[in-house]
Motif scaffolding. Sequence first.
Motif, PDB file in Angstrom:
ATOM      1  N   VAL A 128       9.642   3.026  10.592  1.00  0.00           N
ATOM      2  CA  VAL A 128       8.210   3.081  10.304  1.00  0.00           C
ATOM      3  C   VAL A 128       7.833   1.778   9.618  1.00  0.00           C
ATOM      4  N   ILE A 129       6.746   1.185  10.056  1.00  0.00           N
ATOM      5  CA  ILE A 129       6.217  -0.006   9.393  1.00  0.00           C
ATOM      6  C   ILE A 129       4.709   0.168   9.207  1.00  0.00           C
ATOM      7  N   ARG A 130       4.208  -0.459   8.160  1.00  0.00           N
ATOM      8  CA  ARG A 130       2.771  -0.573   7.988  1.00  0.00           C
ATOM      9  C   ARG A 130       2.334  -1.757   8.829  1.00  0.00           C
ATOM     10  N   ASN A 131       1.316  -1.584   9.651  1.00  0.00           N
ATOM     11  CA  ASN A 131       0.917  -2.627  10.582  1.00  0.00           C
ATOM     12  C   ASN A 131       0.491  -3.893   9.842  1.00  0.00           C
ATOM     13  N   ALA A 132       0.613  -5.032  10.515  1.00  0.00           N
ATOM     14  CA  ALA A 132       0.360  -6.322   9.885  1.00  0.00           C
ATOM     15  C   ALA A 132      -1.065  -6.438   9.348  1.00  0.00           C
ATOM     16  N   ASP A 133      -2.011  -5.727   9.958  1.00  0.00           N
ATOM     17  CA  ASP A 133      -3.402  -5.804   9.488  1.00  0.00           C
ATOM     18  C   ASP A 133      -3.697  -4.810   8.368  1.00  0.00           C
ATOM     19  N   ASP A 134      -2.668  -4.061   7.948  1.00  0.00           N
ATOM     20  CA  ASP A 134      -2.811  -3.073   6.867  1.00  0.00           C
ATOM     21  C   ASP A 134      -3.840  -1.994   7.193  1.00  0.00           C
ATOM     22  N   LYS A 135      -4.018  -1.681   8.470  1.00  0.00           N
ATOM     23  CA  LYS A 135      -5.002  -0.670   8.858  1.00  0.00           C
ATOM     24  C   LYS A 135      -4.370   0.532   9.541  1.00  0.00           C
ATOM     25  N   GLY A 136      -3.042   0.612   9.552  1.00  0.00           N
ATOM     26  CA  GLY A 136      -2.389   1.746  10.187  1.00  0.00           C
ATOM     27  C   GLY A 136      -0.885   1.648  10.068  1.00  0.00           C
ATOM     28  N   TYR A 137      -0.208   2.652  10.622  1.00  0.00           N
ATOM     29  CA  TYR A 137       1.244   2.754  10.551  1.00  0.00           C
ATOM     30  C   TYR A 137       1.796   2.993  11.954  1.00  0.00           C
TER      31      TYR A 137
END
Length: 308
Positions: free
Chosen positions: A241-250
């Motif tokens: 699991v990663i937090r997306n690079a734009d910090d708007k989702g996972y």
Amino acid sequence: MIEKAQFSNKLFHPKYWSLWFAASLARLTQYLPLDKQMKLGAAIGRLVKKLISRRVSIAKRNLELCFPDMPEAERERLLERNIEEIGKAIFDITNAWWWSDEKVQRHMTIKGQAHIAQTIADGHGVILFAVHCLPLEMGARIFGQFHPGVGVYRPHKNPVMEYLQVKGRLRSNKALVPKSNLRQMVKSLRNLDVIWYTADQDFGRSSATFVPFYAMPDAATITGASTLAHLGKAKVLPFSVIRNADDKGYTIEIMPPLDNFPSKDHAADAKRGNTIIEQIIDKDRAQYMWLHRRFKTRPNQDSPSVYK
């Protein structure tokens, strides 16, 4: 197996009031947009850097040991990002415990869920081979949107925190099992359940074999995944699991089951497992929990600590 958080009036004792107040404030932050939460989290990480200086020094040393050929300036940038990600993880936990299912679904991407369905259809329980990445709580919450599973966890000594984490983790999953309860884990797997399992921390000498991890040639590594897969007649599927690079989702990803696992050589299995762990971490190294003493146990008991 724990299927419900147990509430008691004793949890309202005055000694817990400050914790309840902090939890209430944390819960309110769920209404902030995710990218705003992450900006605030990064600021918190930078702010508390001096308060967790010992942990920061451990993270720095781990990065030196794992990536000795990385330019020092690049390692420093990675460390600074990691500190910010630690602050962001506060909100990952808040979101995992209190977001509605509908809000979770608006912020999630899932890859590879067909591997779960096929493995269970083939008559095997599933061991999700995960790592201690900072958004791991959200990973479990997202996974439960399409297949509620069983979490292996460490019970908290504080009864209020234990209540909160159990209640939060059962929002979209079916049960929790204390990490010491091997019998229940095996039973769950034989019932074709899905459980999470992590093998990326140093749990001491008694249960470890020493195999490479990044540039460290002799990291103490547990072989529990091999034991669980054998006893539970289960398949091991790497999970990230990663937090997306734009910090708007996972984004979570379930990879295909490992072939020929477990083998008859637990050390070889552990080495293979560490290679998989490295591949998962490399998706975003800053989101890994570098602040634990991964190399505290040395092959030779008389060897000096690498953290001195």
